[in-house]
Design an enzyme around this catalytic site. Structure first.
Site, PDB file in Angstrom:
ATOM      1  N   CYS A   1      13.920  -2.837 -12.160  1.00 47.28           N
ATOM      2  CA  CYS A   1      13.275  -2.317 -13.369  1.00 47.28           C
ATOM      3  C   CYS A   1      13.647  -0.864 -13.678  1.00 47.28           C
ATOM      4  O   CYS A   1      13.219  -0.326 -14.692  1.00 47.28           O
ATOM      5  CB  CYS A   1      11.757  -2.459 -13.265  1.00 47.28           C
ATOM      6  SG  CYS A   1      10.985  -1.398 -12.020  1.00 47.28           S
TER       7      CYS A   1
ATOM      8  N   ASP B   1      -2.335  -1.003  18.885  1.00 48.58           N
ATOM      9  CA  ASP B   1      -1.369  -0.746  17.818  1.00 48.58           C
ATOM     10  C   ASP B   1      -1.755  -1.577  16.599  1.00 48.58           C
ATOM     11  O   ASP B   1      -1.523  -2.789  16.555  1.00 48.58           O
ATOM     12  CB  ASP B   1       0.044  -1.115  18.270  1.00 48.58           C
ATOM     13  CG  ASP B   1       1.111  -0.660  17.275  1.00 48.58           C
ATOM     14  OD1 ASP B   1       0.805  -0.583  16.072  1.00 48.58           O
ATOM     15  OD2 ASP B   1       2.248  -0.386  17.705  1.00 48.58           O
TER      16      ASP B   1
ATOM     17  N   HIS C   1       7.233   6.569  16.321  1.00 46.32           N
ATOM     18  CA  HIS C   1       6.140   5.598  16.203  1.00 46.32           C
ATOM     19  C   HIS C   1       4.862   6.267  16.705  1.00 46.32           C
ATOM     20  O   HIS C   1       4.899   7.152  17.563  1.00 46.32           O
ATOM     21  CB  HIS C   1       6.425   4.340  17.017  1.00 46.32           C
ATOM     22  CG  HIS C   1       5.494   3.205  16.712  1.00 46.32           C
ATOM     23  ND1 HIS C   1       5.158   2.833  15.428  1.00 46.32           N
ATOM     24  CD2 HIS C   1       4.803   2.356  17.533  1.00 46.32           C
ATOM     25  CE1 HIS C   1       4.330   1.800  15.457  1.00 46.32           C
ATOM     26  NE2 HIS C   1       4.095   1.495  16.717  1.00 46.32           N
TER      27      HIS C   1
ATOM     28  N   CYS D   1       2.836   3.184  10.279  1.00 45.05           N
ATOM     29  CA  CYS D   1       2.105   3.491  11.503  1.00 45.05           C
ATOM     30  C   CYS D   1       1.311   4.785  11.398  1.00 45.05           C
ATOM     31  O   CYS D   1       0.231   4.901  11.967  1.00 45.05           O
ATOM     32  CB  CYS D   1       3.055   3.534  12.701  1.00 45.05           C
ATOM     33  SG  CYS D   1       4.361   4.792  12.610  1.00 45.05           S
TER      34      CYS D   1
END
Length: 379
Positions: free
Chosen positions: A190, A262, A240, A213
């Site tokens: 787009c 996690d 992370h 995360c």
């Protein structure tokens, strides 16, 4: 390093906020840019200082788009001469301080409690064990909070192209979302720009259900405190973050009462997920509480030879690690990792953040000690 500043009366920020301008209009129409040689290691100290000051000024004004994190770190590290690995660790400490500051100074925990009441009321069932509650909430997160990758926010197409990151200067982003940076992605379907704001406000994260995360670990830490479970924020230098919960339970034949959580993976008590399942070769994992930092690397990456090679690769010496960890806390005590990791410490906080690409998922870190919310070690 490809860095592009805006031009014209409106400049880059307004064009990017609108999210409708074709990429070529602001990347091609450059009136001020840093050359690829500006962060060359062979440059003179004065040239590096001048480049750094110019880049940071443009960034803070929201007039710079940066798409190479590592070269940005090299060009803007303070003091000049920091190794990239050291700057990553310092950035992690700054992010941790900001997360804790948010818990102390905002309505993050209250927002988390309201979320539990409305979305997961069974998590407040006192008859459940801490492990059962964590399992319930983690499963909900995995189901309802997708990991944002590259979806266009205008037409929903996948596979948008990463353009770079820009500083958040609007009050809505900088204050309501407590965001310091936004990721820009171009859609070939787009022609629009998607602006993915890296929010640090738990209320915003839980309402929008869009993040990675960084967002989800911040929200989950607040949820732990809403459940009156002690938590800490875990930072892996190989990009992370997650959390740990102190449930006071050693039923898994371990003396460690801190359990791995996690929310991106719905993983509970799977510390070897990253090394064994993902195949990551980590070099440093740090657990940040409100006033201390602990090296948890052996818990998540038990291959000491591999860790040693990784630290050489990342130029992370023991002295560098200790310097950063000692600069984080507030009490002055040095505590050892429960799994035999390197010592951690609690001295007056000295970590800082530029709130720039690759430097932080969170706002600038505060240097004042932050008190933890009152919690019990287990529900």
């Amino acid at each position: 390093m490809r860095t592009t500043a805006g031009c014209g009366d409106s400049g880059v920020p307004s064009a990017l906020v609108r999210g409708k301008s074709p990429t070529s209009q602001w990347v091609g129409g450059t009136c001020c840019s840093a050359s690829d040689d500006d962060d060359d290691d062979t440059g003179t100290p004065q040239k590096k200082k001048t480049t750094r000051e110019r880049l940071l000024a443009l960034w803070k004004q929201g007039e710079l788009v940066v798409n190479d994190r590592e070269r940005w770190r090299r060009a803007t590290a303070e003091p000049l001469g920091f190794k990239v690995g050291e700057d990553v660790v310092r950035g992690g400490a700054a992010r941790a301080r900001a997360v804790w500051r948010g818990l102390e100074e905002s309505n993050d925990v209250a927002a988390a409690l309201q979320f539990l009441k409305s979305d997961i009321p069974s998590a407040l069932d006192a008859s459940k064990t801490p492990r059962e509650t964590l399992r319930l909430v983690l499963d909900h997160f995995k189901r309802e909070f997708p990991y944002y990758r590259d979806t266009c926010s205008h037409c929903g197409a996948r596979g948008t192209e990463f353009i770079g990151e820009v500083a958040c200067t609007s009050s809505d982003e900088a204050i309501r979302s407590r965001a310091s940076r936004a990721e820009l992605r171009s859609c070939s379907e787009c022609g629009s720009l998607t602006r993915f704001v890296r929010s640090n406000a738990v209320e915003t994260i839980l309402a929008e259900k869009r993040g990675r995360c960084g967002e989800y670990a911040t929200a989950f830490l607040a949820i732990l405190f809403a459940l009156r479970v002690e938590g800490r924020w875990i930072f892996d230098t190989t990009d992370h973050v997650w959390v740990e919960a102190n449930i006071g339970d050693t039923s898994d034949d371990s003396s460690d009462t801190w359990i791995h959580c996690d929310p991106c993976e719905a993983a509970l008590n799977e510390p070897l997920l990253y090394s064994a399942n993902w195949g990551k070769k980590g070099s440093l994992v740090v657990g940040f509480s409100n006033d201390s930092a602990t090296d948890l690397t052996p818990k998540y990456y038990p291959d000491t030879e591999q860790v040693g090679d990784g630290r050489k690769r990342d130029e992370l010496s023991d002295d560098v690690i200790q310097s950063v960890l000692r600069g984080y806390g507030a009490s002055g005590e040095i505590a050892s990792s429960s799994r035999g990791g390197a010592a951690s410490s609690s001295l007056p906080a000295a970590a800082s953040s530029s709130s720039v690409p690759g430097g932080s998922d969170a706002p600038d870190a505060s240097t004042k000690p932050v008190a933890a919310p009152e919690v019990a070690k287990a529900r």
